[in-house]
Design a protein around this motif. Structure first.
Motif, PDB file in Angstrom:
ATOM      1  N   CYS A 220       1.562  -1.024   0.056  1.00 28.38           N
ATOM      2  CA  CYS A 220      -0.484  -0.288   0.038  1.00 28.38           C
ATOM      3  C   CYS A 220       0.892   1.082   0.149  1.00 28.38           C
ATOM      4  CB  CYS A 220      -0.604  -0.713   1.439  1.00 28.38           C
ATOM      5  SG  CYS A 220      -2.188   0.993   1.326  1.00 28.38           S
ATOM      6  N   ARG A 221       0.633   1.810  -1.278  1.00 24.98           N
ATOM      7  CA  ARG A 221       2.200   3.328  -0.781  1.00 24.98           C
ATOM      8  C   ARG A 221       1.751   4.480   0.166  1.00 24.98           C
ATOM      9  NH1 ARG A 221       0.379   2.469  -7.240  1.00 24.98           N
ATOM     10  NH2 ARG A 221      -1.475   4.082  -6.649  1.00 24.98           N
ATOM     11  N   ILE A 222       0.667   4.702   0.236  1.00 27.01           N
ATOM     12  CA  ILE A 222       0.297   5.677   1.391  1.00 27.01           C
ATOM     13  C   ILE A 222       0.263   4.962   3.051  1.00 27.01           C
ATOM     14  CG2 ILE A 222      -1.943   4.764   2.037  1.00 27.01           C
ATOM     15  CD1 ILE A 222      -2.369   8.343   2.493  1.00 27.01           C
ATOM     16  N   ILE A 223       1.115   4.224   2.962  1.00 26.02           N
ATOM     17  CA  ILE A 223       1.751   3.392   4.169  1.00 26.02           C
ATOM     18  C   ILE A 223       3.505   3.179   3.585  1.00 26.02           C
ATOM     19  CG2 ILE A 223       2.149   1.360   5.705  1.00 26.02           C
ATOM     20  CD1 ILE A 223      -1.124   0.355   5.472  1.00 26.02           C
ATOM     21  N   ASP A 224       3.492   1.962   2.808  1.00 25.97           N
ATOM     22  CA  ASP A 224       5.295   1.968   2.550  1.00 25.97           C
ATOM     23  C   ASP A 224       5.705   3.446   2.655  1.00 25.97           C
ATOM     24  OD1 ASP A 224       4.107  -0.309   2.995  1.00 25.97           O
ATOM     25  OD2 ASP A 224       3.983  -1.126   1.130  1.00 25.97           O
ATOM     26  N   THR A 225       5.153   4.133   1.766  1.00 23.25           N
ATOM     27  CA  THR A 225       5.839   5.910   1.442  1.00 23.25           C
ATOM     28  C   THR A 225       5.795   6.483   2.460  1.00 23.25           C
ATOM     29  OG1 THR A 225       5.997   4.783  -0.781  1.00 23.25           O
ATOM     30  CG2 THR A 225       6.545   7.218  -0.758  1.00 23.25           C
ATOM     31  N   PHE A 226       5.097   6.708   3.167  1.00 24.28           N
ATOM     32  CA  PHE A 226       4.276   7.812   3.516  1.00 24.28           C
ATOM     33  C   PHE A 226       4.662   7.545   4.772  1.00 24.28           C
ATOM     34  CE2 PHE A 226       2.537  12.151   1.772  1.00 24.28           C
ATOM     35  CZ  PHE A 226       3.552  12.153   1.193  1.00 24.28           C
ATOM     36  N   TYR A 227       3.694   6.398   5.334  1.00 23.67           N
ATOM     37  CA  TYR A 227       3.253   6.603   6.999  1.00 23.67           C
ATOM     38  C   TYR A 227       4.656   5.734   6.977  1.00 23.67           C
ATOM     39  CZ  TYR A 227       0.934  10.615   7.012  1.00 23.67           C
ATOM     40  OH  TYR A 227       0.824  11.274   5.866  1.00 23.67           O
ATOM     41  N   PRO A 228       5.216   4.369   6.680  1.00 18.03           N
ATOM     42  CA  PRO A 228       6.061   3.454   7.135  1.00 18.03           C
ATOM     43  C   PRO A 228       5.899   2.219   8.593  1.00 18.03           C
ATOM     44  CG  PRO A 228       7.675   4.851   6.473  1.00 18.03           C
ATOM     45  CD  PRO A 228       6.442   5.617   6.982  1.00 18.03           C
ATOM     46  N   VAL A 229       6.077   1.308   7.988  1.00 16.48           N
ATOM     47  CA  VAL A 229       6.041   0.858   9.471  1.00 16.48           C
ATOM     48  C   VAL A 229       6.889  -0.266   9.416  1.00 16.48           C
ATOM     49  CG1 VAL A 229       4.369  -1.542  11.318  1.00 16.48           C
ATOM     50  CG2 VAL A 229       3.100   0.538   8.671  1.00 16.48           C
ATOM     51  N   ALA A 230       8.066  -0.234  10.635  1.00 16.26           N
ATOM     52  CA  ALA A 230       8.583  -1.167  10.933  1.00 16.26           C
ATOM     53  C   ALA A 230       8.422  -2.980  10.323  1.00 16.26           C
ATOM     54  CB  ALA A 230      10.137  -0.474  11.196  1.00 16.26           C
ATOM     55  N   LYS A 231       9.708  -3.586  10.750  1.00 24.34           N
ATOM     56  CA  LYS A 231       9.476  -5.021  10.714  1.00 24.34           C
ATOM     57  C   LYS A 231       9.736  -5.451  12.391  1.00 24.34           C
ATOM     58  CE  LYS A 231      10.164  -7.660   6.591  1.00 24.34           C
ATOM     59  NZ  LYS A 231      10.435  -7.362   5.342  1.00 24.34           N
ATOM     60  N   GLY A 232       8.638  -5.796  12.929  1.00 25.50           N
ATOM     61  CA  GLY A 232       8.837  -5.707  14.358  1.00 25.50           C
ATOM     62  C   GLY A 232       8.105  -3.997  14.892  1.00 25.50           C
ATOM     63  N   GLY A 233       7.954  -3.589  14.420  1.00 25.35           N
ATOM     64  CA  GLY A 233       6.586  -2.467  14.816  1.00 25.35           C
ATOM     65  C   GLY A 233       5.513  -2.236  14.797  1.00 25.35           C
ATOM     66  N   THR A 234       4.687  -1.446  14.830  1.00 22.67           N
ATOM     67  CA  THR A 234       3.577  -1.328  15.573  1.00 22.67           C
ATOM     68  C   THR A 234       3.156  -0.614  14.882  1.00 22.67           C
ATOM     69  OG1 THR A 234       3.522  -0.146  16.981  1.00 22.67           O
ATOM     70  CG2 THR A 234       3.854  -2.908  17.598  1.00 22.67           C
ATOM     71  N   ALA A 235       1.660  -1.087  14.054  1.00 18.52           N
ATOM     72  CA  ALA A 235       0.831   0.245  13.590  1.00 18.52           C
ATOM     73  C   ALA A 235      -0.738   0.561  14.463  1.00 18.52           C
ATOM     74  CB  ALA A 235       0.982   0.445  12.312  1.00 18.52           C
ATOM     75  N   CYS A 236      -1.973   1.255  13.791  1.00 23.54           N
ATOM     76  CA  CYS A 236      -3.296   1.093  14.852  1.00 23.54           C
ATOM     77  C   CYS A 236      -3.542   1.966  13.935  1.00 23.54           C
ATOM     78  CB  CYS A 236      -3.266   1.837  15.806  1.00 23.54           C
ATOM     79  SG  CYS A 236      -3.787   3.536  16.093  1.00 23.54           S
ATOM     80  N   ILE A 237      -4.899   1.270  13.064  1.00 27.46           N
ATOM     81  CA  ILE A 237      -5.192   1.658  11.648  1.00 27.46           C
ATOM     82  C   ILE A 237      -7.239   2.148  12.208  1.00 27.46           C
ATOM     83  CG2 ILE A 237      -6.613   0.954   9.641  1.00 27.46           C
ATOM     84  CD1 ILE A 237      -4.514  -0.945   8.941  1.00 27.46           C
ATOM     85  N   PRO A 238      -7.415   3.445  13.077  1.00 29.82           N
ATOM     86  CA  PRO A 238      -8.891   3.704  13.238  1.00 29.82           C
ATOM     87  C   PRO A 238      -9.342   4.496  12.365  1.00 29.82           C
ATOM     88  CG  PRO A 238      -6.903   5.380  14.045  1.00 29.82           C
ATOM     89  CD  PRO A 238      -6.307   4.281  13.498  1.00 29.82           C
ATOM     90  N   GLY A 239     -10.811   3.863  12.449  1.00 26.92           N
ATOM     91  CA  GLY A 239     -11.666   4.032  11.565  1.00 26.92           C
ATOM     92  C   GLY A 239     -12.674   4.469  11.916  1.00 26.92           C
ATOM     93  N   PRO A 240     -14.090   4.932  11.116  1.00 24.86           N
ATOM     94  CA  PRO A 240     -15.101   4.993  11.542  1.00 24.86           C
ATOM     95  C   PRO A 240     -15.959   3.953  10.538  1.00 24.86           C
ATOM     96  CG  PRO A 240     -14.686   6.743  10.303  1.00 24.86           C
ATOM     97  CD  PRO A 240     -13.219   6.482  10.794  1.00 24.86           C
TER      98      PRO A 240
END
Ligand code: ADP
Ligand code: MG
Length: 582
Positions: A220-240
């Motif tokens: 997903c471009r907006i993730i990998d390029t703009f807001y990347p996640v590291a291997k071993g890292g964490t992310a949250c996807i909040p959304g209505p």
């Protein structure tokens, strides 16, 4: 010490209260024996000679006076070859098998073995007679799907042991003895390929934790390029509700460049989980060409299952993830949605009559969320290899209000925040990750790795993010003063931001090519976009500018749906280059 026995003295929904004779400990598993059979419960509070237990099933028919058998065991996961490809419920019962035995309406009190005992595995011993081994050492290996599965000395084995016997290489079931060892007290112990681990305790059998510096490519471009996640890292996807969390999770589960995917589906709706179960087994892994299920484990709960099972599923998922990390694998846990899990905590806390915190969630909500995400990580293993567990969890705040406790509690501990908004999903700008509110702390942490992919990558991305903000400012002003009151320069700036959004941040999940991009392609395309953003646009006036960007957007979109480096791709690129050059 013998196991405690008890009797039911009260019940309130899935919360049962029992008296007991000897000793009972927090979080031990107990069975209520009633006319309906044996029902599994977990002790969640002990007070004097009473304990409070959450039942993992519907408690209808349980009566005061029913017998309770305590086990002394914590809630465990069964680990060994054969986990990959399975679909489990929160207590690791294999769902398809359960359905085959009980029909569509699952019967109460039926618990099946998590690992199939009849499957034969091609076992190769590693430890030899005379070797001294300890917990976490490799006893042998079996091929599992596309991997080599390591069979370990159980992680809860205490002290050192000498290997006394090993089986010859050959075909064995998971429950068959493959080695005999003598422990420090001189006792002989038979070991097979199965081991158990308590799901609420992190498996920390590694040398050290490392700072994650490799990107986890999701496609997903907006993730990998703009807001990347590291291997071993964490992310949250909040959304209505309806903003695209589940679709996004599915895309990531399909394309993420990891070895093992574990989907913990705590569904919003029963239908959603059914869709996952129906579609997933038929999907093809874009990297291996085999079915995606071969590297996937699904832990599944619907909102109609008892809350306790939902609470357990999150821990089961992370435990299985930690187990594969021990084999030097990259694991991604996708939890959808963690709000459902938090609601389970709230319900149980309410029944325990604990003092509620914000929005009636228990005061310890934040620390439970932190404990969960802290189990992610990149680690150095005993044999020198590395393994990782990454976690991406969705949150579904009611009404899309990110101020609520679960979203806030999560964003305080994760490394990236990918916020979906109605503004974007209503405008059908998918994925609806809003660049105006999202962030990631990983670009700084991974700077060296990223700049290795492309020199000054991190700086270029910052420029592009800046443009999105600036374009949005111009747009807001333009909404007030109109186009006439906006300079041609500002107007073009705003068109550039729109263009970046339209051709790079947005991505069509239903286009086979555009749905996911590898990093090579993302870098390549982004550099063209960047070149364009930084060039002087030869526009006479606003209409002319609008026209130019309209054409460019169409051109880049066609480019996006052309197969990488094929004829079409090169054709569109030629047109793009002509524009850039002339
Ligand atoms: P949520 O899980 O947040 O409630 P879903 O993931 O179920 O939302 O998405 C709701 C709907 O939005 C989908 O059925 C689909 O029509 C649309 N949608 C979501 N993501 C995308 C996408 N990437 N591309 C196109 N449509 C999408
Ligand atoms: Mg959903």
């Amino acid at each position: 010490m013998s196991h405690a026995m008890g009797k039911i003295v009260a019940g309130y929904g899935n919360m049962l209260t029992a008296s007991f004779d000897t000793n009972v400990r927090q979080n031990e598993v107990a069975y209520v024996v009633s006319e309906q059979g044996r029902m599994k419960c977990e002790v969640i509070r002990v007070r004097d000679n009473l304990c409070y237990m959450q039942a993992f099933e519907d408690t209808r028919g349980v009566k005061v006076g029913d017998r309770v058998e305590f086990t002394k065991d914590l809630l465990i996961a069964e680990l060994g070859p054969g986990l990959l490809g399975q679909i489990y419920d929160g207590l690791q019962n294999p769902l398809p098998k359960l359905a085959a035995e009980c029909g569509l309406f699952l019967k109460r009190g039926v618990y099946l073995e998590s690992l199939d005992r009849t499957t034969k595995w091609d076992y190769t011993p590693v430890a030899k007679v005379g070797d001294v081994v300890e917990a976490g050492d490799v006893l042998g290996t079996v091929p599992e799907g596309i991997f080599t599965h390591k069979v370990f000395v159980p992680f809860n084995f205490i002290g050192k042991a000498e290997v006394k016997k090993v089986v010859a290489p050959g075909s064995y079931g998971v429950a068959e003895v493959v080695a005999q060892v003598q422990d420090e007290s001189g006792q002989l112990r038979d070991l097979n390929m199965i081991q158990e681990w308590p799901i609420k305790i992190a498996l920390r059998h590694y040398k050290q934790r490392l700072l994650p510096v490799e990107p986890l490519v999701t496609g997903c471009r907006i993730i990998d390029t703009f807001y990347p996640v590291a291997k071993g890292g964490t992310a949250c996807i909040p959304g209505p509700f309806g903003s695209g969390k589940t679709v996004l999770q599915q895309i990531i589960s399909r394309y993420a460049d990891v070895d093992v995917i574990i989907v913990a589906a705590c569904g919003e709706r029963a239908g959603e989980v059914v869709e996952t179960l129906r579609d997933f087994p038929h999907l093809i892994d874009p990297y291996t060409g085999k079915t995606l299920m071969e590297r996937t484990i699904i832990i599944c709960n619907t909102s109609s299952m008892p809350v306790a099972a939902r609470e357990a599923s999150i821990y089961t998922a992370i435990t299985l993830g930690e187990y594969y990390r021990q084999m030097g694998r990259g694991v991604l846990i996708l939890a959808d949605s963690t709000s459902r899990w938090a609601q389970a905590l709230r319900e149980m806390s309410g029944r325990l009559e604990e003092i509620p915190g914000e929005e009636a969630f228990p005061a310890y909500l934040q620390s439970r969320i932190a404990d969960f995400y802290e189990r992610a990580g990149l680690v150095d293993l005993q044999d020198g290899s590395q393994g990782s567990v990454s976690i991406i969890g969705t949150v579904s705040p009611a009404g899309g209000n990110f101020e609520e406790p679960v979203t806030q509690g999560t964003l305080a501990v994760v490394g990236a925040f990918l916020g979906l908004t109605w503004a974007r999903s209503n405008a059908r700008r998918f994925p609806a990750i809003d660049p105006l509110i999202s962030w990631s702390k990983y670009p700084e942490q991974m700077k060296d790795t990223l700049d290795n992919i492309d020199p000054s990558w991190v700086r270029k991305i910052k420029d592009a993010q800046r443009l999105i903000y600036d374009g949005n400012e111009v747009k807001k002003r333009m909404d007030v003063v109109g186009e006439e009151g906006t300079s041609l320069g500002d107007f073009i700036l705003q068109l550039k931001a729109e263009f970046l959004d339209a051709v790079f941040l947005q991505q069509n999940a239903f286009d086979p090519v555009d749905a996911a991009n590898n990093m090579e392609r993302q870098v390549y395309v982004f550099n063209k976009v960047d070149q364009l953003l930084k060039m002087e646009i030869p526009a006479k006036d606003k209409d002319d500018a609008r026209d130019i960007f309209f054409k460019l957007t169409a051109l880049f979109r066609n480019w996006n749906s052309s197969e990488w480096q094929k004829e079409d791709f090169q054709g569109y690129e030629k047109q793009i280059n002509e524009f850039l050059g002339g």
